[in-house]
Design a protein around this motif. Structure first.
Motif, PDB file in Angstrom:
ATOM      1  N   ALA B  16       0.963  -1.301  -0.006  1.00  0.00           N
ATOM      2  CA  ALA B  16      -0.031  -0.056  -0.072  1.00  0.00           C
ATOM      3  C   ALA B  16       0.747   1.271   0.015  1.00  0.00           C
ATOM      4  CB  ALA B  16      -0.777   0.125   1.102  1.00  0.00           C
ATOM      5  N   SER B  17       1.851   1.186   0.731  1.00  0.00           N
ATOM      6  CA  SER B  17       3.034   2.481   0.693  1.00  0.00           C
ATOM      7  C   SER B  17       3.537   2.614  -0.566  1.00  0.00           C
ATOM      8  CB  SER B  17       4.016   2.109   1.575  1.00  0.00           C
ATOM      9  OG  SER B  17       3.598   2.139   3.215  1.00  0.00           O
ATOM     10  N   ALA B  18       3.814   1.762  -1.201  1.00  0.00           N
ATOM     11  CA  ALA B  18       4.354   1.690  -2.571  1.00  0.00           C
ATOM     12  C   ALA B  18       3.270   2.129  -3.563  1.00  0.00           C
ATOM     13  CB  ALA B  18       4.834   0.344  -3.328  1.00  0.00           C
ATOM     14  N   GLU B  19       1.992   1.839  -3.508  1.00  0.00           N
ATOM     15  CA  GLU B  19       0.903   2.398  -4.313  1.00  0.00           C
ATOM     16  C   GLU B  19       0.791   3.831  -3.923  1.00  0.00           C
ATOM     17  OE1 GLU B  19      -0.363   1.230  -7.014  1.00  0.00           O
ATOM     18  OE2 GLU B  19      -2.020   2.489  -6.965  1.00  0.00           O
ATOM     19  N   PHE B  20       0.830   4.166  -2.807  1.00  0.00           N
ATOM     20  CA  PHE B  20       0.840   5.454  -2.176  1.00  0.00           C
ATOM     21  C   PHE B  20       1.655   6.429  -2.984  1.00  0.00           C
ATOM     22  CE2 PHE B  20       1.969   9.192   0.114  1.00  0.00           C
ATOM     23  CZ  PHE B  20       0.658   9.892   0.269  1.00  0.00           C
ATOM     24  N   MET B  21       2.890   5.890  -3.070  1.00  0.00           N
ATOM     25  CA  MET B  21       4.141   6.672  -3.759  1.00  0.00           C
ATOM     26  C   MET B  21       3.918   6.772  -5.159  1.00  0.00           C
ATOM     27  SD  MET B  21       6.133   7.625  -1.194  1.00  0.00           S
ATOM     28  CE  MET B  21       7.431   8.607  -2.036  1.00  0.00           C
TER      29      MET B  21
END
Lengths: 240, 240
Positions: B16-21
């Protein structure tokens, strides 16, 4: 669970950094959050343009790169991954500025060629004009027994450089056709595999059908060696 | 070009963090690297499980969350985004520990409901058991005029909770069908829109056909308010 924290010096470009974080997650065997690799991504898209700096038409990126390294050191990171091939042109200055190991992207690409069973011989490399002019891959892969061919200047100007710019402007679909054409042309000239030696290029190549020859995605290759470092403390064999 | 550096307290989960970035990049109008938002992602998947902590069966995540906030402060960040809904259950403790503004994910979801033209009325919210039990959205969206309905316990146990675990184990395709069924069931009960109130859920929902009703992707919603902060210094209207 890893106690090693990976430092990611990124933002060059930011979409490639996000994809690196995604690959770092997807390539880690894990059933729950706590089994994934702790990492800090320093995503600073303000790093001066590496291609312009190499051409002498823009400021030196090294001071901003070193500022990022300092931040990652202060945050407790134990090694550095840089998901930007061209930035590796400043590796000597970066290595002089930090005591942390930098997991070199050309070493990662060489490991991935071996992983895919690509034997010594001719491989193609696509990248920015600066990466190819600096000879990062030509010099780096020679130690592993590979001869490197690169796109001719007219293919760089018409296909590869515009495609990299499309990805940096968030238009990944527009980048597929020119990148596929340039890669096919390298294979027609004798390459048995093609290294996507700019972290924008895998994003464009992923936007269309898979290419019918071995391809090294340098984002995924760098993620693989980063996971090996986080889990085992291993650093890739140095070729570059 | 922004001089504001966004701090991203992430790793919960890391995908989810990678997708946020990625969304932070794709939703920024930019032609070149230097126009993108500088950001530092503190991706610490070792944060103790938020659902277990809420149930009293695991350690308190607050100390590890505060350690991340300290790191982002030290790195020069000017505001904090947290791409994990459940972690917002510790917002009081986090806000007490930092002078930086935290861009609340429920405020971001409310802004996205308004952006999509969803009028006051009934909306559905899917999330972790802990997020729903803590009433993060029920309380937060009431101020904007929305009544919240959530999946019944049997749908949580059979559909939503297993789907979140699938995403955390990198199996996003397996998460689509159960999430789509739970969302459709909320609409059948009168919801005019569904908020995907756990950052793993949009990853599963993106793995299949688009749902035929308004959906709030809380990863993208948080990215939108983060871009507005970086470009204009704006913080979302507080509802939560």
């Amino acid at each position: 669970m890893s106690e090693r924290i990976l430092g990611v010096l990124g933002g060059m470009g930011p979409l490639a950094s996000a994809e690196f974080m995604r690959q770092l997650t997807l390539l880690t065997p894990a059933e729950r959050d706590q089994e994934h690799v702790p990492a800090i991504l320093w995503s600073d898209p303000r790093v001066p343009d590496r291609v312009a700096a190499r051409r002498g038409t823009g400021p030196d990126p090294l001071p901003v790169l070193v500022r990022g390294l300092r931040g990652l050191e202060a945050a407790g990171c134990g090694a550095i991954a840089i998901p930007c091939n061209t930035a590796h042109g400043w590796i000597v200055g970066m290595r002089a500025a930090t005591r942390l190991p930098i997991l070199h992207i050309v070493d990662a690409a060489a490991e991935d060629l071996r992983r895919q069973g690509v034997r010594p011989g001719t491989v193609g490399v696509m990248g920015t004009v600066a990466t190819l002019e600096m000879g990062l891959y030509q010099d780096g892969l020679r130690g592993g027994g590979w001869d490197v061919i690169v796109p001719p200047p007219e293919d760089m100007a018409r296909l590869v450089s515009p495609a990299i710019a499309e990805v940096k402007a968030n238009r990944v679909e527009a980048a597929y056709a020119p990148l596929a054409e340039a890669a096919r042309s390298l294979v027609a000239r004798g390459a048995t595999a093609v290294v996507l030696g700019c972290t924008e290029i895998p994003l464009g190549v992923a936007a269309g059908p898979a290419l019918p020859f071995p391809v090294v995605d340098t984002i995924a290759a760098l993620a693989r060696v980063s996971i090996a470092w986080a889990r085992e403390g291993a650093t890739p064999a140095a070729v570059a």
